[in-house]
Design an enzyme around this catalytic site. Structure first.
Site, PDB file in Angstrom:
ATOM      1  N   THR A  71      16.852 -52.478  29.306  1.00 45.58           N
ATOM      2  CA  THR A  71      17.981 -52.333  30.231  1.00 45.58           C
ATOM      3  C   THR A  71      17.695 -53.080  31.535  1.00 45.58           C
ATOM      4  O   THR A  71      18.548 -53.813  32.051  1.00 45.58           O
ATOM      5  CB  THR A  71      18.255 -50.838  30.519  1.00 45.58           C
ATOM      6  OG1 THR A  71      18.544 -50.187  29.277  1.00 45.58           O
ATOM      7  CG2 THR A  71      19.421 -50.648  31.461  1.00 45.58           C
ATOM      8  N   ALA A 197       9.329 -51.897  24.405  1.00 43.31           N
ATOM      9  CA  ALA A 197       8.182 -51.450  23.606  1.00 43.31           C
ATOM     10  C   ALA A 197       8.505 -50.263  22.705  1.00 43.31           C
ATOM     11  O   ALA A 197       7.959 -50.148  21.604  1.00 43.31           O
ATOM     12  CB  ALA A 197       7.021 -51.082  24.543  1.00 43.31           C
ATOM     13  N   THR A 236       3.664 -52.391  41.288  1.00 40.86           N
ATOM     14  CA  THR A 236       2.382 -52.338  40.585  1.00 40.86           C
ATOM     15  C   THR A 236       2.619 -52.251  39.085  1.00 40.86           C
ATOM     16  O   THR A 236       3.448 -51.465  38.625  1.00 40.86           O
ATOM     17  CB  THR A 236       1.582 -51.093  41.045  1.00 40.86           C
ATOM     18  OG1 THR A 236       1.409 -51.196  42.454  1.00 40.86           O
ATOM     19  CG2 THR A 236       0.243 -51.002  40.344  1.00 40.86           C
ATOM     20  N   CYS A 321      21.899 -44.262  22.058  1.00 38.48           N
ATOM     21  CA  CYS A 321      21.924 -44.491  23.508  1.00 38.48           C
ATOM     22  C   CYS A 321      23.279 -44.131  24.102  1.00 38.48           C
ATOM     23  O   CYS A 321      23.393 -43.934  25.294  1.00 38.48           O
ATOM     24  CB  CYS A 321      21.619 -45.951  23.824  1.00 38.48           C
ATOM     25  SG  CYS A 321      20.003 -46.435  23.283  1.00 38.48           S
TER      26      CYS A 321
END
Ligand code: PLP
Length: 379
Positions: A71, A197, A236, A321
């Protein structure tokens, strides 16, 4: 536990990925941007992961930008392209895209004056190239067509779409979320692509944006901050997630061929078994499809009622979804199904950990409940 047949919604994390993630959450923790030994080790682990993901997608590692998922990758690509579009105003998207694409297109139409054109699909569910040809023109700044559809598994001719977009100087964005790790995927001809993933046995909350070999001048980031990821995605790095994604990508690349046949035979068995119920049709059966996905209409059976009546099996009606939204699937409607037929459609998606016993057990349970619902419906 349940029999899990909803691998297109999310996959279980492979134990080898769990091990890699855990290692980088514990003794190998670190900030990949730090210059001490621990930081450099984290940076090296990120580099390895980048190579694995790039290899799975046949792109150069320098084109991989880590994100929180598909997304975010899609938002970055489409909003960025809209920002640098110059005089061009048109965005062409296929009518069966995931909401992650369609909702961004709507947003750009309502706030940025973008003209959004929806490209139709054939009754089999693949984008209609002739129709696409009539929509893409010199005013088009981008074309978005997914590699494989999440509800039906139907594949699109990605190479042809890329060629068409480029003929008119438009960028091509491909949502490759469902195909990556399931079938070979050559993204070398696309400009932008999105992957995630958790659709290929990696962790949730990590994905990647594949960027063009040369980014358009002035292409903006979605998130500004520490200038990570060449400035296109600050923050990060999610070290355990990224390492897990890399591990998942390398496992997928190593088992692609043998898995394809195994998954297809489980999928075919589901279709054969459900076919015995009568008044059953498979949406997209005439098209090239992912090996693991089937979208089946069971005449006279409300799909949501079937899901509730069959708690021992995890499967979905339409796309997981979007299943919070109680409207018939836009994908099935675009293929020409009626609302009633769409509401009688279930999606089953098998995966790496699905066994023949799972399929046999699920068939028995689903068939019994479907027959009961038909009797109740007829009463
Ligand atoms: N695109 C497709 C085709 C999907 O199936 C999904 C998830 O279901 C997404 C995009 C969104 O992916 P993510 O959960 O990584 O944001």
């Amino acid at each position: 536990m349940d029999i899990y047949l909803d691998n297109n919604a999310t996959t279980p994390v492979d134990p080898a990925v769990v091990e890699a993630v855990t290692r980088h959450l514990t003794d190998r923790f670190g900030n990949a941007a730090s210059s001490h030994v621990r930081g450099r080790a984290a940076g090296a682990a990120v580099d390895v992961a980048r190579e694995h993901v790039a290899e799975l997608l046949s792109v150069a590692p320098t084109r991989v930008v880590w994100t929180s998922g598909a997304t975010e990758a899609i938002n970055t690509a489409l909003k960025g392209l809209a920002a640098v579009r110059g005089h061009r105003s048109r965005l062409v998207v296929s009518s069966v895209e995931h909401k992650a694409v369609l909702d961004v297109a709507d947003y750009l139409a309502s706030t940025h004056g973008v003209e959004v054109c929806l490209a139709p699909v054939s009754p089999a569910g693949a984008v209609d190239l002739d129709a696409l040809h009539t929509l893409v023109n010199d005013e088009t700044f981008a074309v978005a067509v997914m590699a494989a559809n999440n509800e039906t598994g139907v594949l699109n001719p990605v190479g042809d779409v890329a060629e068409l977009a480029h003929m008119f100087g438009a960028a091509f964005m491909c949502d490759a979320t469902q195909q990556a790790g399931k079938l070979p995927l050559d993204l070398s001809g696309v400009d932008f692509a999105a992957v995630s993933a958790h659709k290929l046995y990696g962790p949730q909350g990590v994905g990647a944006l594949i960027t063009p070999r040369r980014m358009p001048d002035g292409f903006p980031a979605l998130l500004h901050g520490g200038n990570h990821e060449r400035g296109y995605r600050s923050g990060t790095l999610n070290l355990p997630g990224v390492v897990g994604f890399g591990k998942a990508a390398s496992l997928a690349a190593g088992s692609l061929e043998e898995e394809t046949d195994r998954l297809a035979s489980l999928r075919d068995e589901l279709e054969r078994g459900l076919g015995k119920l009568g008044d059953v049709s498979v949406n997209g059966a005439e098209a090239d499809r992912l090996p693991n996905t089937t979208s089946v209409r069971l005449g006279g059976v409300d799909a949501d009622a079937l899901i509730v009546a069959t708690p021992q099996v995890a499967f979905s009606s339409g796309s997981a979804c979007t299943s919070a939204v109680p409207s018939p699937s836009h994908v099935l409607l675009a293929m020409g199904l009626s609302s009633a037929a769409a509401e009688q459609t279930i999606r089953l998606s098998v995966g790496r950990f699905t066994t023949a016993e799972d399929v046999a057990g699920a068939l028995e349970l689903i068939a019994a409940c479907a027959e009961q619902l038909r009797v109740l419906g007829a009463a």
